[in-house]
Design a protein around this motif. Structure first.
Motif, PDB file in Angstrom:
ATOM      1  N   UNK A 143     -83.875  -3.004 -23.910  1.00 41.35           N
ATOM      2  CA  UNK A 143     -82.655  -3.660 -23.469  1.00 41.35           C
ATOM      3  C   UNK A 143     -82.619  -3.780 -21.950  1.00 41.35           C
ATOM      4  N   UNK A 144     -83.377  -2.951 -21.258  1.00 38.10           N
ATOM      5  CA  UNK A 144     -83.479  -3.053 -19.802  1.00 38.10           C
ATOM      6  C   UNK A 144     -84.540  -4.094 -19.454  1.00 38.10           C
ATOM      7  N   UNK A 145     -84.213  -4.962 -18.524  1.00 40.34           N
ATOM      8  CA  UNK A 145     -85.195  -5.957 -18.087  1.00 40.34           C
ATOM      9  C   UNK A 145     -86.191  -5.294 -17.135  1.00 40.34           C
ATOM     10  N   UNK A 146     -87.314  -5.958 -16.932  1.00 40.73           N
ATOM     11  CA  UNK A 146     -88.286  -5.455 -15.963  1.00 40.73           C
ATOM     12  C   UNK A 146     -87.651  -5.429 -14.572  1.00 40.73           C
ATOM     13  N   UNK A 147     -86.831  -6.398 -14.248  1.00 40.51           N
ATOM     14  CA  UNK A 147     -86.146  -6.411 -12.950  1.00 40.51           C
ATOM     15  C   UNK A 147     -85.255  -5.184 -12.803  1.00 40.51           C
ATOM     16  N   UNK A 148     -84.518  -4.823 -13.847  1.00 39.55           N
ATOM     17  CA  UNK A 148     -83.665  -3.639 -13.778  1.00 39.55           C
ATOM     18  C   UNK A 148     -84.495  -2.367 -13.595  1.00 39.55           C
ATOM     19  N   UNK A 149     -85.637  -2.300 -14.267  1.00 39.26           N
ATOM     20  CA  UNK A 149     -86.516  -1.142 -14.094  1.00 39.26           C
ATOM     21  C   UNK A 149     -87.032  -1.079 -12.664  1.00 39.26           C
ATOM     22  N   UNK A 150     -87.415  -2.216 -12.113  1.00 44.68           N
ATOM     23  CA  UNK A 150     -87.903  -2.241 -10.730  1.00 44.68           C
ATOM     24  C   UNK A 150     -86.780  -1.897  -9.756  1.00 44.68           C
ATOM     25  N   UNK A 151     -85.547  -2.274 -10.068  1.00 47.65           N
ATOM     26  CA  UNK A 151     -84.412  -1.874  -9.222  1.00 47.65           C
ATOM     27  C   UNK A 151     -84.291  -0.357  -9.180  1.00 47.65           C
ATOM     28  N   UNK A 152     -84.468   0.282 -10.334  1.00 45.27           N
ATOM     29  CA  UNK A 152     -84.429   1.747 -10.395  1.00 45.27           C
ATOM     30  C   UNK A 152     -85.525   2.324  -9.505  1.00 45.27           C
ATOM     31  N   UNK A 153     -86.721   1.761  -9.601  1.00 49.96           N
ATOM     32  CA  UNK A 153     -87.848   2.244  -8.802  1.00 49.96           C
ATOM     33  C   UNK A 153     -87.533   2.135  -7.310  1.00 49.96           C
ATOM     34  N   UNK A 154     -87.049   0.982  -6.892  1.00 46.25           N
ATOM     35  CA  UNK A 154     -86.785   0.761  -5.467  1.00 46.25           C
ATOM     36  C   UNK A 154     -85.681   1.697  -4.969  1.00 46.25           C
ATOM     37  N   UNK A 155     -84.573   1.786  -5.707  1.00 44.72           N
ATOM     38  CA  UNK A 155     -83.446   2.614  -5.260  1.00 44.72           C
ATOM     39  C   UNK A 155     -83.818   4.093  -5.194  1.00 44.72           C
ATOM     40  N   UNK A 156     -84.425   4.604  -6.254  1.00 39.74           N
ATOM     41  CA  UNK A 156     -84.736   6.042  -6.270  1.00 39.74           C
ATOM     42  C   UNK A 156     -85.902   6.375  -5.352  1.00 39.74           C
ATOM     43  N   UNK A 157     -86.849   5.473  -5.207  1.00 40.21           N
ATOM     44  CA  UNK A 157     -87.960   5.720  -4.279  1.00 40.21           C
ATOM     45  C   UNK A 157     -87.457   5.769  -2.850  1.00 40.21           C
ATOM     46  N   UNK A 158     -86.472   4.948  -2.540  1.00 40.70           N
ATOM     47  CA  UNK A 158     -85.870   5.002  -1.214  1.00 40.70           C
ATOM     48  C   UNK A 158     -85.172   6.346  -1.008  1.00 40.70           C
ATOM     49  N   UNK A 159     -84.428   6.793  -2.012  1.00 40.38           N
ATOM     50  CA  UNK A 159     -83.743   8.091  -1.918  1.00 40.38           C
ATOM     51  C   UNK A 159     -84.739   9.235  -1.742  1.00 40.38           C
ATOM     52  N   UNK A 160     -85.917   9.087  -2.331  1.00 46.20           N
ATOM     53  CA  UNK A 160     -86.961  10.112  -2.221  1.00 46.20           C
ATOM     54  C   UNK A 160     -87.810   9.959  -0.964  1.00 46.20           C
ATOM     55  N   UNK A 161     -87.565   8.902  -0.191  1.00 51.38           N
ATOM     56  CA  UNK A 161     -88.318   8.700   1.046  1.00 51.38           C
ATOM     57  C   UNK A 161     -89.735   8.229   0.844  1.00 51.38           C
ATOM     58  N   UNK A 162     -89.984   7.494  -0.243  1.00 53.26           N
ATOM     59  CA  UNK A 162     -91.342   7.051  -0.553  1.00 53.26           C
ATOM     60  C   UNK A 162     -91.559   5.612  -0.080  1.00 53.26           C
ATOM     61  N   UNK A 163     -92.146   5.496   1.084  1.00 50.99           N
ATOM     62  CA  UNK A 163     -92.408   4.184   1.665  1.00 50.99           C
ATOM     63  C   UNK A 163     -93.301   3.337   0.758  1.00 50.99           C
ATOM     64  N   UNK A 164     -94.354   3.948   0.227  1.00 50.23           N
ATOM     65  CA  UNK A 164     -95.282   3.171  -0.605  1.00 50.23           C
ATOM     66  C   UNK A 164     -94.554   2.497  -1.757  1.00 50.23           C
ATOM     67  N   UNK A 165     -93.784   3.252  -2.524  1.00 48.12           N
ATOM     68  CA  UNK A 165     -93.140   2.696  -3.710  1.00 48.12           C
ATOM     69  C   UNK A 165     -92.025   1.714  -3.365  1.00 48.12           C
ATOM     70  N   UNK A 166     -91.294   1.964  -2.286  1.00 49.32           N
ATOM     71  CA  UNK A 166     -90.257   1.016  -1.874  1.00 49.32           C
ATOM     72  C   UNK A 166     -90.895  -0.318  -1.509  1.00 49.32           C
ATOM     73  N   UNK A 167     -91.962  -0.282  -0.735  1.00 48.31           N
ATOM     74  CA  UNK A 167     -92.600  -1.527  -0.290  1.00 48.31           C
ATOM     75  C   UNK A 167     -93.309  -2.232  -1.452  1.00 48.31           C
ATOM     76  N   UNK A 168     -94.112  -1.494  -2.211  1.00 48.51           N
ATOM     77  CA  UNK A 168     -94.877  -2.113  -3.301  1.00 48.51           C
ATOM     78  C   UNK A 168     -93.967  -2.630  -4.408  1.00 48.51           C
ATOM     79  N   UNK A 169     -93.023  -1.813  -4.850  1.00 42.50           N
ATOM     80  CA  UNK A 169     -92.144  -2.239  -5.939  1.00 42.50           C
ATOM     81  C   UNK A 169     -91.047  -3.174  -5.445  1.00 42.50           C
ATOM     82  N   UNK A 170     -90.739  -3.106  -4.165  1.00 43.04           N
ATOM     83  CA  UNK A 170     -89.854  -4.106  -3.575  1.00 43.04           C
ATOM     84  C   UNK A 170     -90.486  -5.479  -3.671  1.00 43.04           C
ATOM     85  N   UNK A 171     -91.792  -5.559  -3.438  1.00 44.73           N
ATOM     86  CA  UNK A 171     -92.518  -6.831  -3.574  1.00 44.73           C
ATOM     87  C   UNK A 171     -92.470  -7.324  -5.017  1.00 44.73           C
ATOM     88  N   UNK A 172     -92.694  -6.422  -5.958  1.00 47.47           N
ATOM     89  CA  UNK A 172     -92.641  -6.800  -7.374  1.00 47.47           C
ATOM     90  C   UNK A 172     -91.244  -7.308  -7.730  1.00 47.47           C
TER      91      UNK A 172
END
Length: 189
Positions: free
Chosen positions: A65-94
């Motif tokens: 029921x979750x779209x891929x975009x919604x999953x990527x939003x989770x990745x970007x938001x939580x990766x930012x909270x965790x201070x993970x530059x790699x995941x914010x930049x890479x998954x932000x691109x996705x």
């Protein structure tokens, strides 16, 4: 060759990797035009590489029921909270590519409450951020808020799986000093 500008750990020569891992990396390279540093970093331990990417595929490509975009939003938001530059930049691109919205991932990485997202997506990210930052405070009210958005317990499991998996991913990217490939910065802009 070891390059501390890209990662703390040395990369293994692609030709020295097991054939199944070579095939995965080559397929990604053919699709994107480059090899994301996460592949080269994690390939140093083939069994962990396989487990990591198998679980990634299981949660991110699962029909849900979750779209891929919604999953990527989770990745970007939580990766930012965790201070993970790699995941914010890479998954932000996705996320930019999936949504065709060139600034959405930047907005979400800074503060999803000021992003152009739906109430459902805000609720998903509110829950994800709470699970990321203060998981011991999750309570029945959090579930009820998601239910009001039409989400069910399977959706909550999916939200939690993405959040938890990227908690692991963030930490491995951080301890390895993994840097985003330059290509990620301009993708989808």
């Amino acid at each position: 060759m070891f390059n501390t500008d890209v990662c703390r750990y040395h990369y293994i020569n692609l030709n020295d990797l097991p054939e199944d891992i070579q095939a995965i990396i080559t397929e990604v390279q053919e699709k994107t035009g480059f090899i994301p540093n996460v592949f080269l970093t994690l390939a140093r331990r083939p069994d962990e590489f396989r487990a990591f990417f198998d679980y990634y595929q299981a949660i991110m490509n699962r029909e849900a029921n979750l779209s891929l975009a919604e999953k990527e939003m989770i990745v970007v938001a939580t990766s930012s909270a965790n201070g993970c530059q790699y995941c914010v930049v890479a998954h932000g691109a996705v996320l930019r590519i999936i949504t065709k919205q060139p600034i959405l991932s930047d907005q979400i990485s800074i503060n999803h409450n000021h992003s152009a997202i739906t109430q459902r997506q805000k609720s998903i990210l509110d829950f994800s951020m709470k699970l990321c930052r203060t998981p011991e405070q999750i309570n029945e009210e959090d579930y009820n808020h998601l239910y009001k958005q039409g989400l069910d317990d399977e959706d909550i499991w999916d939200i939690s799986s993405v959040c938890a998996f990227f908690g692991l991913s963030n930490r491995m990217a951080i301890i390895s000093a993994m840097q985003p490939n330059p290509e990620f910065y301009t993708m989808g802009r």
